[in-house]
Structure formats: structure tokens, C-alpha cells
Design a protein around this motif. Structure first.
Motif, PDB file in Angstrom:
ATOM      1  N   ASP A 203      -1.117   4.354  -1.305  1.00 23.25           N
ATOM      2  CA  ASP A 203      -2.354   4.668  -0.704  1.00 23.25           C
ATOM      3  C   ASP A 203      -1.998   5.284   0.731  1.00 23.25           C
ATOM      4  O   ASP A 203      -0.971   5.224   1.072  1.00 23.25           O
ATOM      5  CB  ASP A 203      -2.948   3.610  -0.561  1.00 23.25           C
ATOM      6  CG  ASP A 203      -4.424   3.620  -0.547  1.00 23.25           C
ATOM      7  OD1 ASP A 203      -4.933   4.738  -0.240  1.00 23.25           O
ATOM      8  OD2 ASP A 203      -5.275   2.369  -0.471  1.00 23.25           O
TER       9      ASP A 203
ATOM     10  N   ILE B 249      -8.044  -6.543  -3.987  1.00 16.05           N
ATOM     11  CA  ILE B 249      -6.817  -6.305  -3.323  1.00 16.05           C
ATOM     12  C   ILE B 249      -5.617  -6.164  -4.124  1.00 16.05           C
ATOM     13  O   ILE B 249      -5.773  -6.866  -5.170  1.00 16.05           O
ATOM     14  CB  ILE B 249      -6.904  -7.288  -2.070  1.00 16.05           C
ATOM     15  CG1 ILE B 249      -6.704  -8.629  -2.417  1.00 16.05           C
ATOM     16  CG2 ILE B 249      -8.100  -7.191  -1.266  1.00 16.05           C
ATOM     17  CD1 ILE B 249      -6.329  -9.631  -1.566  1.00 16.05           C
TER      18      ILE B 249
ATOM     19  N   TYR C  48       0.756  -1.172   0.086  1.00 11.39           N
ATOM     20  CA  TYR C  48      -0.054  -0.049   0.032  1.00 11.39           C
ATOM     21  C   TYR C  48       1.003   1.369   0.077  1.00 11.39           C
ATOM     22  O   TYR C  48       0.378   2.218   0.618  1.00 11.39           O
ATOM     23  CB  TYR C  48      -0.898  -0.012   1.229  1.00 11.39           C
ATOM     24  CG  TYR C  48      -2.020  -1.075   0.982  1.00 11.39           C
ATOM     25  CD1 TYR C  48      -2.966  -0.879   0.422  1.00 11.39           C
ATOM     26  CD2 TYR C  48      -1.784  -2.275   1.739  1.00 11.39           C
ATOM     27  CE1 TYR C  48      -4.152  -1.780   0.286  1.00 11.39           C
ATOM     28  CE2 TYR C  48      -2.686  -3.243   1.552  1.00 11.39           C
ATOM     29  CZ  TYR C  48      -3.927  -2.997   0.970  1.00 11.39           C
ATOM     30  OH  TYR C  48      -4.820  -3.840   0.718  1.00 11.39           O
TER      31      TYR C  48
ATOM     32  N   SER D  68      -8.168   4.790  -0.202  1.00 15.40           N
ATOM     33  CA  SER D  68      -8.832   4.188  -1.251  1.00 15.40           C
ATOM     34  C   SER D  68     -10.140   3.196  -0.829  1.00 15.40           C
ATOM     35  O   SER D  68     -10.901   2.695  -1.606  1.00 15.40           O
ATOM     36  CB  SER D  68      -8.029   3.220  -1.942  1.00 15.40           C
ATOM     37  OG  SER D  68      -7.740   2.056  -1.120  1.00 15.40           O
TER      38      SER D  68
ATOM     39  N   ASN E 123     -11.732  -9.794  -4.002  1.00 17.87           N
ATOM     40  CA  ASN E 123     -12.134  -8.475  -3.255  1.00 17.87           C
ATOM     41  C   ASN E 123     -11.701  -8.914  -1.784  1.00 17.87           C
ATOM     42  O   ASN E 123     -11.445  -7.736  -1.185  1.00 17.87           O
ATOM     43  CB  ASN E 123     -13.824  -8.765  -3.640  1.00 17.87           C
ATOM     44  CG  ASN E 123     -14.516  -7.659  -2.613  1.00 17.87           C
ATOM     45  OD1 ASN E 123     -14.847  -7.560  -1.380  1.00 17.87           O
ATOM     46  ND2 ASN E 123     -14.038  -6.314  -3.105  1.00 17.87           N
ATOM     47  N   GLU E 124     -11.611  -9.811  -1.144  1.00 15.83           N
ATOM     48  CA  GLU E 124     -11.119 -10.101   0.208  1.00 15.83           C
ATOM     49  C   GLU E 124     -10.457 -11.595   0.495  1.00 15.83           C
ATOM     50  O   GLU E 124     -10.662 -12.332  -0.238  1.00 15.83           O
ATOM     51  CB  GLU E 124     -12.398  -9.928   1.033  1.00 15.83           C
ATOM     52  CG  GLU E 124     -12.046 -10.242   2.423  1.00 15.83           C
ATOM     53  CD  GLU E 124     -13.386  -9.863   3.325  1.00 15.83           C
ATOM     54  OE1 GLU E 124     -13.234  -9.788   4.704  1.00 15.83           O
ATOM     55  OE2 GLU E 124     -14.426  -9.752   2.800  1.00 15.83           O
TER      56      GLU E 124
ATOM     57  N   ASP F  36      -9.086  -6.371   2.919  1.00 22.60           N
ATOM     58  CA  ASP F  36     -10.482  -6.252   2.369  1.00 22.60           C
ATOM     59  C   ASP F  36     -10.504  -4.790   1.477  1.00 22.60           C
ATOM     60  O   ASP F  36     -10.098  -3.929   1.811  1.00 22.60           O
ATOM     61  CB  ASP F  36     -11.646  -6.026   3.227  1.00 22.60           C
ATOM     62  CG  ASP F  36     -12.932  -6.217   2.923  1.00 22.60           C
ATOM     63  OD1 ASP F  36     -13.195  -6.430   1.710  1.00 22.60           O
ATOM     64  OD2 ASP F  36     -13.927  -5.706   3.821  1.00 22.60           O
ATOM     65  N   ALA F  37     -11.003  -5.021   0.179  1.00 19.61           N
ATOM     66  CA  ALA F  37     -11.110  -3.896  -0.824  1.00 19.61           C
ATOM     67  C   ALA F  37     -12.851  -3.655  -0.631  1.00 19.61           C
ATOM     68  O   ALA F  37     -13.501  -4.363  -0.543  1.00 19.61           O
ATOM     69  CB  ALA F  37     -10.837  -4.359  -1.998  1.00 19.61           C
TER      70      ALA F  37
ATOM     71  N   LYS G 247     -14.108  -3.633  -6.117  1.00 16.37           N
ATOM     72  CA  LYS G 247     -12.453  -3.431  -6.199  1.00 16.37           C
ATOM     73  C   LYS G 247     -11.887  -4.878  -5.801  1.00 16.37           C
ATOM     74  O   LYS G 247     -12.034  -5.703  -5.138  1.00 16.37           O
ATOM     75  CB  LYS G 247     -12.130  -2.157  -5.400  1.00 16.37           C
ATOM     76  CG  LYS G 247     -12.811  -0.896  -5.733  1.00 16.37           C
ATOM     77  CD  LYS G 247     -12.244  -0.478  -7.064  1.00 16.37           C
ATOM     78  CE  LYS G 247     -13.031   0.860  -7.079  1.00 16.37           C
ATOM     79  NZ  LYS G 247     -12.995   1.439  -8.546  1.00 16.37           N
TER      80      LYS G 247
ATOM     81  N   GLN H 278      -9.662   0.700   1.117  1.00 17.16           N
ATOM     82  CA  GLN H 278      -9.327  -0.814   1.442  1.00 17.16           C
ATOM     83  C   GLN H 278      -9.278  -0.786   2.969  1.00 17.16           C
ATOM     84  O   GLN H 278      -8.911   0.189   3.622  1.00 17.16           O
ATOM     85  CB  GLN H 278      -7.850  -1.022   0.746  1.00 17.16           C
ATOM     86  CG  GLN H 278      -7.928  -0.860  -0.776  1.00 17.16           C
ATOM     87  CD  GLN H 278      -7.721  -2.384  -1.531  1.00 17.16           C
ATOM     88  OE1 GLN H 278      -7.577  -3.198  -0.986  1.00 17.16           O
ATOM     89  NE2 GLN H 278      -7.703  -2.126  -2.928  1.00 17.16           N
ATOM     90  N   GLU H 279      -9.017  -1.930   3.737  1.00 14.25           N
ATOM     91  CA  GLU H 279      -8.929  -2.104   5.071  1.00 14.25           C
ATOM     92  C   GLU H 279      -8.246  -3.455   5.218  1.00 14.25           C
ATOM     93  O   GLU H 279      -8.236  -4.601   4.517  1.00 14.25           O
ATOM     94  CB  GLU H 279     -10.078  -2.173   5.696  1.00 14.25           C
ATOM     95  CG  GLU H 279     -11.275  -1.294   5.671  1.00 14.25           C
ATOM     96  CD  GLU H 279     -12.477  -1.285   6.171  1.00 14.25           C
ATOM     97  OE1 GLU H 279     -12.518  -2.517   7.066  1.00 14.25           O
ATOM     98  OE2 GLU H 279     -13.503  -0.592   6.107  1.00 14.25           O
TER      99      GLU H 279
END
Length: 149
Positions: free
Chosen positions: A50, A95, A47, A72, A117-118, A88-89, A93, A74-75
Motif C-alpha cells: 500500500d 484490516i 502495508y 487504500s 474492520n477495526e 482502521d479499514a 473492508k 486504511q489508517e
């Protein structure tokens, strides 16, 4: 006597409600610099472009964990040692690729043009959510074992 039992019942329920409250869990905002080294390395690797919006440390009775949210959307969640447990996106979206190259390769070979996605990891293995809504399950050795719910 009825009043005594009613009073006792009310007291018991009040004590149960108080003891079950979520006051023991604490989410505390912290600096990126306060994350474990492994978590900071993960962020800089996947990242770097980001921006971190917020980092929180959750401490409960058993251990602690960290959650990092990016601009963004994301987490990423990390355990106490700084190893990622969930990436997670936002909906629609993907990852970053390369987090688990073996799983990336499996998805590319079997679900062309469908991104991840996750991805979550625990003591049993990996759970992967694809953009098309499919959920894939893998062992810790990256062996595909089936589809989730």
C-alpha cells in the motif's frame, strides 16, 4: 456597579474561551522516515503493498502520537514509541490479518467469514469491530470478555 460586573463577567468568559481553545494541539505533516522504528516496521510488515498518502504527528501537552493514512483508505495510529493503537479499514473492508493472531483466530473460530474492520488497543485491552457490526472486547491477554455497544 452593574456595568463593572457585566464587564468582569465578559472578561471571565473571554478568558475561559481563549484558554479552552484547541491551539495547543498541533498536527504536523512529517515523512515516513520520521516515524519511530517500531511504526516503520509495522508499516513494512502489514502495508508493504500500500502507498502512504500522509503521515501526521500530533503533539499535545502530555505526549505525541502519529497517524498514517494509506491510498487504500486504511489508517493506522501509533503512540509516541511507535506501537500501534488503532488500525482502521474503510467501511466494508478488512484490516490485514496477523496484527493480533490470537484475536484473528478467535474471530475465525466464532465468526466464520466475517473479517475485522477495526482494532484498537489501550491499557485495558482490545476493542474489535467486525464487518457485521459486532464489537468484541478482549483483555490484554486476548481473553474474550464480551460485546461492546
Amino acid at each position: 456597579m452593574k456595568k463593572f460586573f457585566l464587564f468582569l463577567t465578559v472578561c471571565v468568559f473571554a478568558c475561559m474561551a481563549w484558554s479552552c481553545s484547541d491551539d495547543d494541539d498541533k498536527d504536523t505533516p512529517i515523512s515516513v522516515n520520521d516515524l519511530p522504528v517500531a511504526a516503520k516496521n509495522f508499516i513494512s510488515q502489514f502495508y508493504s503493498s500500500d502507498q502512504v498518502v500522509i503521515v501526521t504527528k500530533e503533539v499535545d501537552k502530555a505526549n505525541s502520537s502519529y497517524e498514517v493514512k494509506f491510498k487504500s483508505g486504511q489508517e493506522v495510529e501509533f503512540d509516541a514509541a511507535g506501537a500501534w493503537t488503532d488500525v482502521d479499514a474503510p467501511t466494508g473492508k478488512t484490516i490485514p490479518t496477523g496484527i493480533v493472531p490470537e484475536i484473528d483466530q478467535y474471530v475465525e473460530q466464532n465468526f466464520q467469514s466475517v473479517g475485522i474492520n477495526e482494532i484498537s488497543r489501550d491499557s485495558r485491552g482490545y476493542e474489535v469491530d467486525l464487518l457485521n457490526g459486532r464489537e468484541l472486547l478482549f483483555t490484554l491477554d486476548f481473553v474474550f470478555v464480551g460485546y461492546g455497544d
